[in-house]
Design a protein around this motif. Structure first.
Motif, PDB file in Angstrom:
ATOM      1  N   GLU A 240     128.020  22.392   9.293  1.00 42.32           N
ATOM      2  CA  GLU A 240     129.779  22.078   9.252  1.00 42.32           C
ATOM      3  C   GLU A 240     129.910  21.692  10.818  1.00 42.32           C
ATOM      4  N   ASP A 420     144.109  14.927  11.612  1.00 42.75           N
ATOM      5  CA  ASP A 420     143.204  15.533  10.891  1.00 42.75           C
ATOM      6  C   ASP A 420     141.910  15.775  11.185  1.00 42.75           C
ATOM      7  N   LEU A 423     142.200  18.905  13.282  1.00 43.53           N
ATOM      8  CA  LEU A 423     142.473  20.110  12.494  1.00 43.53           C
ATOM      9  C   LEU A 423     141.165  20.568  11.684  1.00 43.53           C
ATOM     10  N   HIS A 424     140.386  19.541  11.520  1.00 43.37           N
ATOM     11  CA  HIS A 424     139.068  19.879  10.864  1.00 43.37           C
ATOM     12  C   HIS A 424     138.246  20.488  11.891  1.00 43.37           C
ATOM     13  N   ARG A 427     139.556  24.133  12.233  1.00 42.58           N
ATOM     14  CA  ARG A 427     139.228  24.897  11.285  1.00 42.58           C
ATOM     15  C   ARG A 427     137.723  25.471  11.292  1.00 42.58           C
ATOM     16  N   THR A 428     136.932  24.462  11.798  1.00 41.60           N
ATOM     17  CA  THR A 428     135.375  24.670  11.664  1.00 41.60           C
ATOM     18  C   THR A 428     135.212  25.569  12.926  1.00 41.60           C
ATOM     19  N   GLY A 430     137.289  27.963  14.102  1.00 39.46           N
ATOM     20  CA  GLY A 430     137.424  29.307  13.453  1.00 39.46           C
ATOM     21  C   GLY A 430     136.409  29.877  12.619  1.00 39.46           C
ATOM     22  N   ARG A 431     136.121  29.017  11.938  1.00 36.85           N
ATOM     23  CA  ARG A 431     135.038  29.446  10.985  1.00 36.85           C
ATOM     24  C   ARG A 431     133.695  29.914  11.414  1.00 36.85           C
ATOM     25  N   TYR A 434     134.579  33.273  13.336  1.00 36.42           N
ATOM     26  CA  TYR A 434     134.575  34.291  12.292  1.00 36.42           C
ATOM     27  C   TYR A 434     133.047  34.579  11.959  1.00 36.42           C
TER      28      TYR A 434
END
Length: 643
Positions: A240, A420, A423-424, A427-428, A430-431, A434
């Motif tokens: 990812e 976009d 944002l991707h 999000r990546t 953040g993942r 985490y």
């Protein structure tokens, strides 16, 4: 040192106590008639020591008795246990009483009150009988639960009631009940000593080692599982990150390197302030609408001008045509003219012709109108030209507006794609954060592998010390010795296979006589005399072994009606066996003499209690009699029946 029976007591509802006292060692005999309560003594001891149900037969005893009690002697301690008689129609009562002390005796009825639970009473008797912590582990593949031998199990080898002692199918007490045969097979090795305290200590150590080994193996399995999961998750999140542009393309490295690369990724780029593309788009659309409105107005105005021009053009043509019609009038003579006669031929006209003045006036009027129309035409053309220019300007503005709109849409699409993408990446990011916060290393204890190896070595070492073959060999050896005792004792009885080698068959819980024709199990031996005789032999031999090895089995053995094969209750005449034939009389004599001699052989510290109809006249027999229940004498006195 284990327990011996000293006294059995029953309490009446008015507080009376009927005490049956036994000889502290050797043989004790209670002889008497039927229905005097002899056989209830086993049930009373069984119930007072923790059996769930009271199996004392319904009748006089159940009606007249309020409590049952048993006084045990352990040598240094006396233990009194009592249970309340269940109400009529019931078989259970949870009230139990326990009193322990060096000089404890049968207490008064008023003292009896519940001071212990039945379960605690059983646990206490197990401990005080010397039964150490033990557990029988069923062989692998069997589903029954591990079994711990206790005092209740030990009593299975101390009772032979009248229905068991002459049975050819069962050898031990309660063997005919469900699950009891397997229980006997499981606990007998412990009570025989084949599984001794040292073995149990090693077994406990082995159980603890296995528990530790299972714990470490579970941790190792969890570690492997976590590592597999981490490897899979790490590869996924790494890919990812590659897709999001955080990491270069290529193969996923090993988990540790992949995690290090993921940790090197900083937070996603700060979000840029996005231009107000929607506001610009709205302004352009508003301007376009305004221009379209202006264009429509100009086009309408131009249409109207064209319409006026067309009307004016048509009117001019009409005037010119009219004028061309009147032009010839300029050829007519000037002066008076008869309007009622034709100007050419002079004939009279029905309708008078217009006068020249009138035609001239009309022509003049047409000329005026013609001049007016011609004068207005340039103005219309000028206005039309202006409208054309305005329309062109507006159309140019609309074209520019469309260009701006198209350009803005392209910018908006680009901005949307960039948004976009951000944002991707966010999000990546953040993942990844985490994942890095939650991923477990899966290492477990740092010395897990070392501890696991040590636990396996310790378990294997203990297993080698607890070789099951050794236990089986010890059990076989001990059972052979017990069989030898049986064989020796059998010479004292005139049984069918006396002289043959006898042995205990623990697999089938039976006595087997090894004869020249092959093994003969108890169930294939004929006559009640043999069945009773071999039951007595087996239990005498077992208790001789128990006493020699000081095993924690109660040091008493109760036989109920051992003479019944020769002297059945229906032939009882005051216990006089002289009414029997010589063979039966001699058989009864030999049986009692054997029990008396074995009791004496194992004295001190052992009791044999016999409950029977027979009442031999020999001194040794009379000395052993502790109760004669005939002529109104019984366990429950007759005056209790009037309550």
């Amino acid at each position: 040192m284990t327990l011996r029976l000293w006294k059995i007591v029953v309490y009446g509802h008015r507080g009376q106590a009927r005490i049956v006292k036994f000889n502290p060692h050797g043989l004790s005999i209670i002889t008497g008639a039927s229905k005097t309560g002899k056989s209830s003594l086993i049930d009373i001891v069984d119930y007072c020591t923790g059996r769930d149900t009271c199996n004392v037969a319904d009748g006089v005893i159940r009606r007249a008795v309020s409590w049952y009690g048993v006084l045990f002697d352990r040598g240094d301690t006396r233990i009194f246990v009592a249970r309340r008689n269940p109400p009529p129609g019931e078989t259970r009562n949870p009230e139990a009483y326990l009193e322990v002390g060096g000089d404890v005796d049968v207490p008064d009825h008023a003292t009896l009150t519940k001071n212990i639970t039945v379960e605690a009473l059983e646990a206490y008797l197990t401990s005080t009988a010397g039964i150490s912590e033990n557990v029988h582990q069923p062989p692998e593949g069997q589903t029954r639960a591990p079994l711990t031998a206790n005092f209740r199990h030990a009593l299975l080898f101390s009772f032979q009631d009248q229905d068991e002692i002459d049975s050819r199918k069962v050898l031990f007490h309660r063997q005919g009940e469900p699950f009891i045969p397997q229980t006997i097979k499981d606990v007998l090795p412990y009570f025989l000593g084949a599984v001794d305290e040292e073995h149990l200590r090693k077994q406990a150590e082995l159980d603890q080692a296995r528990k530790e080994l299972r714990k470490l193996e579970r941790l190792a399995a969890e570690k492997e599982e976590v590592e597999t999961l981490v490897s899979s998750r790490t590869a996924d999140i790494y890919r990812e990150a590659q897709v999001a542009g955080f990491l270069p393309e290529g193969d996923v490295p090993p988990p540790s390197e992949a995690i290090a690369s993921l940790r090197s990724i900083g937070a996603a780029e700060a979000a840029e302030r996005e231009p107000d593309l929607d506001g610009v788009q709205a302004e352009l659309q508003t301007e376009r609408a305004r221009l379209r409105s202006q264009l429509s107005a100009v086009r309408e105005e131009l249409r109207q001008v064209r319409q006026v021009e067309e009307l004016a053009g048509g009117y001019l043509d009409e005037v010119l045509e009219q004028r061309s019609r009147l032009a010839p009038l300029g050829l007519l003579p000037k002066g008076a003219q008869d309007v009622n006669a034709c100007a050419l031929c002079g004939t009279s006209l029905d309708a008078p012709i217009p006068t020249v003045a009138e035609l001239t006036a009309s022509l003049k009027d047409l000329d005026g109108q013609l001049r007016t129309v011609k004068r207005e035409m340039p103005r219309l053309q000028a206005l039309q030209a202006d409208l054309f220019q305005r329309r062109g300007g507006i159309e140019a503005a609309l074209s520019e507006n469309q260009r701006l709109i198209n350009e803005h849409v392209a910018k908006a699409e680009q901005a949307r794609a960039e948004r976009d993408s951000r944002l991707h990446r966010a999000r990546t990011s953040g993942r990844i954060t985490y994942f890095l916060e939650t991923v477990r290393s899966g290492n477990g204890p740092s010395d897990l592998e070392t501890r696991l190896v040590a636990a396996r070595e310790r378990t294997n070492a203990l297993l080698s010390l607890l070789d099951p073959d050794e236990v089986r060999e010890r059990l076989t050896s001990f059972v052979n010795i017990v069989g030898e005792y049986m064989t020796v004792y059998s010479a004292r009885l005139d049984l069918e296979h006396s002289g043959s080698r006898l042995r205990l068959d623990l697999r089938n819980l039976a006595v087997v006589a090894d004869t020249p024709d092959g093994p003969v199990p108890l169930q294939r031996m004929g006559s009640g005399e043999n069945w009773v005789g071999y039951h007595v032999l087996a239990h005498l031999a077992l208790h001789k072994w128990f006493r020699q090895k000081e095993r924690p089995v109660p040091a008493f053995l109760i036989f109920d009606q051992p003479s019944q094969a020769h002297y059945p209750p229906e032939r009882d005449v005051e216990g006089n066996v002289n009414i029997l034939g010589d063979a039966d009389r001699e058989a009864v004599y030999r049986l009692f003499r054997l029990m008396a001699d074995v009791a004496k052989e194992l004295t001190p510290g052992f009791q044999i209690i016999v409950i029977d109809h027979a009442d031999l006249k020999d001194d040794w027999f009379a000395d052993a009699v502790v109760e004669r229940w005939r002529g109104g004498q019984a366990l429950v006195p007759t005056d209790w029946l009037d309550q």
